[in-house]
Scaffold this motif. Sequence first.
Motif, short mmCIF file in Angstrom:
data_model
loop_
_atom_site.label_atom_id
_atom_site.label_comp_id
_atom_site.label_asym_id
_atom_site.label_seq_id
_atom_site.Cartn_x
_atom_site.Cartn_y
_atom_site.Cartn_z
N THR A 81 0.81 -1.22 0.00
CA THR A 81 0.00 0.00 0.00
C THR A 81 0.85 1.27 0.00
OG1 THR A 81 -0.18 -0.10 2.43
CG2 THR A 81 -1.94 -1.14 1.15
N LEU A 82 2.04 1.18 -0.54
CA LEU A 82 2.92 2.35 -0.57
C LEU A 82 2.44 3.38 -1.59
CD1 LEU A 82 6.42 0.63 -0.36
CD2 LEU A 82 5.19 1.84 1.46
N MET A 83 1.88 2.90 -2.70
CA MET A 83 1.42 3.79 -3.76
C MET A 83 -0.07 4.08 -3.63
SD MET A 83 4.29 4.25 -5.17
CE MET A 83 3.79 5.18 -6.62
N GLU A 84 -0.48 5.23 -4.13
CA GLU A 84 -1.89 5.64 -4.04
C GLU A 84 -2.80 4.64 -4.73
OE1 GLU A 84 -4.79 9.38 -5.33
OE2 GLU A 84 -2.62 9.67 -5.14
N PRO A 85 -3.90 4.27 -4.10
CA PRO A 85 -4.83 3.33 -4.72
C PRO A 85 -5.67 3.97 -5.81
CG PRO A 85 -5.74 4.13 -2.66
CD PRO A 85 -4.34 4.70 -2.76
N ALA A 86 -6.17 3.15 -6.71
CA ALA A 86 -7.14 3.59 -7.71
C ALA A 86 -8.54 3.32 -7.14
CB ALA A 86 -6.94 2.83 -9.01
N VAL A 87 -9.40 4.31 -7.18
CA VAL A 87 -10.73 4.19 -6.60
C VAL A 87 -11.78 4.54 -7.65
CG1 VAL A 87 -12.26 4.87 -4.70
CG2 VAL A 87 -9.77 4.93 -4.38
N SER A 88 -12.79 3.70 -7.77
CA SER A 88 -13.90 3.96 -8.68
C SER A 88 -15.19 3.49 -8.02
CB SER A 88 -13.68 3.25 -10.02
OG SER A 88 -13.60 1.85 -9.83
N PHE A 89 -16.31 3.81 -8.64
CA PHE A 89 -17.59 3.39 -8.07
C PHE A 89 -18.66 3.37 -9.16
CE2 PHE A 89 -16.62 7.83 -7.24
CZ PHE A 89 -17.73 8.53 -7.72
N SER A 90 -19.72 2.65 -8.88
CA SER A 90 -20.81 2.51 -9.84
C SER A 90 -21.70 3.75 -9.82
CB SER A 90 -21.65 1.27 -9.49
OG SER A 90 -22.28 1.44 -8.22
N ALA A 91 -22.61 3.81 -10.77
CA ALA A 91 -23.57 4.91 -10.80
C ALA A 91 -24.60 4.72 -9.69
CB ALA A 91 -24.26 4.96 -12.16
N GLU A 92 -25.21 5.81 -9.29
CA GLU A 92 -26.22 5.78 -8.22
C GLU A 92 -27.60 5.94 -8.83
OE1 GLU A 92 -27.17 8.03 -3.97
OE2 GLU A 92 -25.82 8.96 -5.43
N ILE A 127 -10.52 13.09 -2.12
CA ILE A 127 -10.68 13.51 -3.50
C ILE A 127 -12.11 14.01 -3.68
CG2 ILE A 127 -10.75 12.74 -5.91
CD1 ILE A 127 -8.67 10.63 -5.16
N SER A 128 -12.26 15.19 -4.25
CA SER A 128 -13.60 15.72 -4.51
C SER A 128 -13.90 15.71 -6.00
CB SER A 128 -13.73 17.15 -3.96
OG SER A 128 -12.93 18.05 -4.70
N ASP A 129 -15.15 15.95 -6.34
CA ASP A 129 -15.62 16.05 -7.73
C ASP A 129 -15.39 14.78 -8.53
OD1 ASP A 129 -16.37 18.59 -7.07
OD2 ASP A 129 -14.87 19.61 -8.28
N ALA A 130 -15.39 13.63 -7.86
CA ALA A 130 -15.28 12.35 -8.56
C ALA A 130 -16.65 11.99 -9.15
CB ALA A 130 -14.82 11.26 -7.61
N GLN A 131 -16.63 11.18 -10.20
CA GLN A 131 -17.86 10.71 -10.83
C GLN A 131 -17.77 9.20 -11.06
OE1 GLN A 131 -17.45 14.11 -13.82
NE2 GLN A 131 -19.68 13.86 -13.80
N PRO A 132 -18.91 8.55 -11.31
CA PRO A 132 -18.90 7.10 -11.52
C PRO A 132 -17.93 6.68 -12.63
CG PRO A 132 -21.14 7.87 -11.23
CD PRO A 132 -20.28 9.10 -11.33
N SER A 133 -17.52 5.43 -12.59
CA SER A 133 -16.48 4.94 -13.51
C SER A 133 -16.91 5.01 -14.97
CB SER A 133 -16.11 3.50 -13.14
OG SER A 133 -17.26 2.67 -13.15
#
Length: 229
Positions: A81-92, A127-133
């Motif tokens: 976990t030394l490097m920043e993770p990639a994060v995504s999410f489904s639509a709501e 992180i702000s202003d993220a959107q679904p994948s």
Amino acid sequence: MHILPLFTLLATATAAALPLEKRTDTCSTASSSTLAAAKAAFTQAKLVPDLVPNFDPTLSVQANFNGKQVALGNSFSATETLMEPAVSFSAEPGFDPAKTKYTIILTDPDAPGPAAPILKDFLHLIISDAQPSCIASQARKTLASYQPLTPLSIAAHRYTFLVYRQPPNYTPPPSVNYLPGVRAAFDLNGYVTQGGLTLVGGNFMREGLSSTVCAITPGCTQDGKGYSV
């Protein structure tokens, strides 16, 4: 004699235009079983109420460290976990993914150790202003840069990814915790309330120090308290 070909041409042109009007239909949403599993895992891990007062997810959250997926409580090592993770999410459901934005927070409710978490909630990323994948072009903003996970006990910490829906015309609350060296005792729920954020999804993993690494890490303990006495 020319009416039918003309009608066919108009119908074809109309059909071709529909995907542009319904482009959000290609965005996938989480199944009820996926959401139920996430809610159950958060409850079983006691992240409710240790970290958040309640958890009723409406979207699924995916995160990975160099390809290794976070999976509702699986284990990682410090070197993974030394490097920043990639994060995504489904639509709501009920929200246009092209117009709705979200805040991602990674935090540790067990710092410096789960037996005595006096530094909770230690902030690792915002992180702000993220959107679904499904939205290819995003303008995400890093408010608090990634700080590698630093458990100070062999006992595993519950490192948690949370996704919050932002209200319209959102302005992130000011916070000294955005600074790299000021991450301990982050007031997560106060931050959420001040920003008018709505919790809509989450995921988590566990990480502690092995006995070998703990032996050479200042402050590391084997009893789960974090900070040797």
